[in-house]
Design a protein around this motif. Structure first.
Motif, PDB file in Angstrom:
ATOM      1  N   ALA A  76       0.845  -1.193   0.000  1.00 52.11           N
ATOM      2  CA  ALA A  76       0.000   0.000   0.000  1.00 52.11           C
ATOM      3  C   ALA A  76       0.885   1.248   0.000  1.00 52.11           C
ATOM      4  O   ALA A  76       1.918   1.281   0.671  1.00 52.11           O
ATOM      5  N   PRO A  77       0.513   2.287  -0.755  1.00 51.52           N
ATOM      6  CA  PRO A  77       1.335   3.499  -0.794  1.00 51.52           C
ATOM      7  C   PRO A  77       1.633   4.048   0.597  1.00 51.52           C
ATOM      8  O   PRO A  77       0.756   4.155   1.439  1.00 51.52           O
ATOM      9  N   PHE A  78       2.884   4.352   0.830  1.00 53.39           N
ATOM     10  CA  PHE A  78       3.404   4.862   2.093  1.00 53.39           C
ATOM     11  C   PHE A  78       3.281   3.861   3.236  1.00 53.39           C
ATOM     12  O   PHE A  78       3.486   4.202   4.392  1.00 53.39           O
ATOM     13  N   ASN A  79       2.953   2.618   2.921  1.00 56.15           N
ATOM     14  CA  ASN A  79       3.123   1.487   3.845  1.00 56.15           C
ATOM     15  C   ASN A  79       2.511   1.693   5.226  1.00 56.15           C
ATOM     16  O   ASN A  79       3.196   1.602   6.249  1.00 56.15           O
ATOM     17  N   PRO A  80       1.203   1.943   5.308  1.00 53.51           N
ATOM     18  CA  PRO A  80       0.578   2.040   6.628  1.00 53.51           C
ATOM     19  C   PRO A  80       0.612   0.701   7.346  1.00 53.51           C
ATOM     20  O   PRO A  80       0.783  -0.354   6.725  1.00 53.51           O
TER      21      PRO A  80
END
Length: 300
Positions: A76-80
């Motif tokens: 996922a974008p920016f790795n939450p």
């Protein structure tokens, strides 16, 4: 300014931002932000906290005594941090007697990657495709998304199917017992039985789900802190190759890695911040440390 490992230095504190409800909500996501920009806990938080003292940064995914399987989402974008799922269901680890949930603060070392395309020469198996896992053994229960300096004590090599899944044993640098515990041997003196319990926990934790017991490289005997730091160094080198690659199936968006084709400029980062947090995000609450949740070890 260039910081360690090509990451620019930032002095502002990283803030965890919760989206989609608390843990247990299917849409739960814990993002990280700094100076009005989203940052990746995988790519933007430096691995090394203090090179001279061999301290590392650890991102806490799962507080001790809890069961929800939370992890940095590498796709996922920016790795939450998200709640892992299987067949559409949220995943929780079973309570296998005599344990309750995870028996350490469980997390990851940023800027590391166990490459599934590379055979680990130590175990003769490929990596599991994730950052290196950290088992923080200190007396305090840490909050999801908190970042702490830790000292590495040693490492265990779990074999999960055909993959290597290193488990680094560490203790927070500010833990009351940190000055006494520097090695796996010290850990056995001051926290007797914890290493054996760790091996037992990981061996059995998937059995309630109908899977066979896990196995270990090196017979489940932990390697020392020097060996563990070498393992971390290899995983850091693999991460550097990954984040510099022009294309990947993994989410490599970042705000600070010099030379990475996935590093966003200030304007793009601002747009990403508004897109991620513009609707319904709230700062993650600071969680007080519960003195009643501390470890108590009784000498044999």
């Amino acid at each position: 300014m260039r910081g360690l490992f090509g990451v620019r230095r930032y002095t502002a504190k990283v803030q965890a931002m919760q989206v989609g409800g608390p843990v247990g909500a299917p849409a739960h996501r814990l993002y990280f932000a700094r100076n009005g920009s989203p940052v990746s806990p995988w790519h933007d938080i430096p691995l090394i906290a203090n090179h001279a003292t061999n301290e590392y940064n650890m991102v806490v995914e799962i507080p001790r005594w809890t069961n929800a399987k939370l992890e940095i989402n590498t796709r996922a974008p920016f790795n939450p941090i998200t709640h892992d799922t299987k067949k559409g269901q949220l995943r929780y680890v079973a309570n296998v007697f005599p344990y309750k949930g995870y028996i350490w603060n469980y997390g990851a070392l940023p800027q590391t990657y166990e490459d599934p395309r590379e055979v680990d020469s130590r175990t003769q198996r490929v990596g599991d495709g994730d950052p290196i896992d950290v088992l923080e053994v200190g007396s305090r229960v840490c909050a999801e998304g908190s970042v702490h300096r830790v000292k590495v004590l040693g490492a265990l090599a779990l074999i999960d199917g055909a993959e290597t899944d290193w488990k680094v044993l560490a203790i927070r640098s500010d833990d009351p017992q940190s000055s006494k515990i520097n090695t796996v041997g010290d850990l056995e003196v001051h926290m007797p039985g914890l290493v054996a319990a760790t091996v037992d926990w990981f061996t059995k934790y998937k059995v309630p789900d109908g899977k066979p017991p896990n196995t270990w490289a090196f017979g489940g005997v932990p390697k020392d802190n020097v060996y563990a730091r070498d393992v971390i160094g290899t995983a850091h080198a693999s991460w550097k190759k990954l984040v510099q690659a022009p294309h990947s199936d993994l989410a490599l968006s970042n705000a600070s890695v010099d030379g990475s084709p996935h590093c966003m400029g200030r304007e793009d980062a601002g747009d990403a911040y508004n897109a991620l947090f513009g609707r319904g995000s709230v700062p993650a609450a600071e969680q007080a440390e519960d003195a009643n949740a501390e470890w108590h070890y009784i000498s044999r």
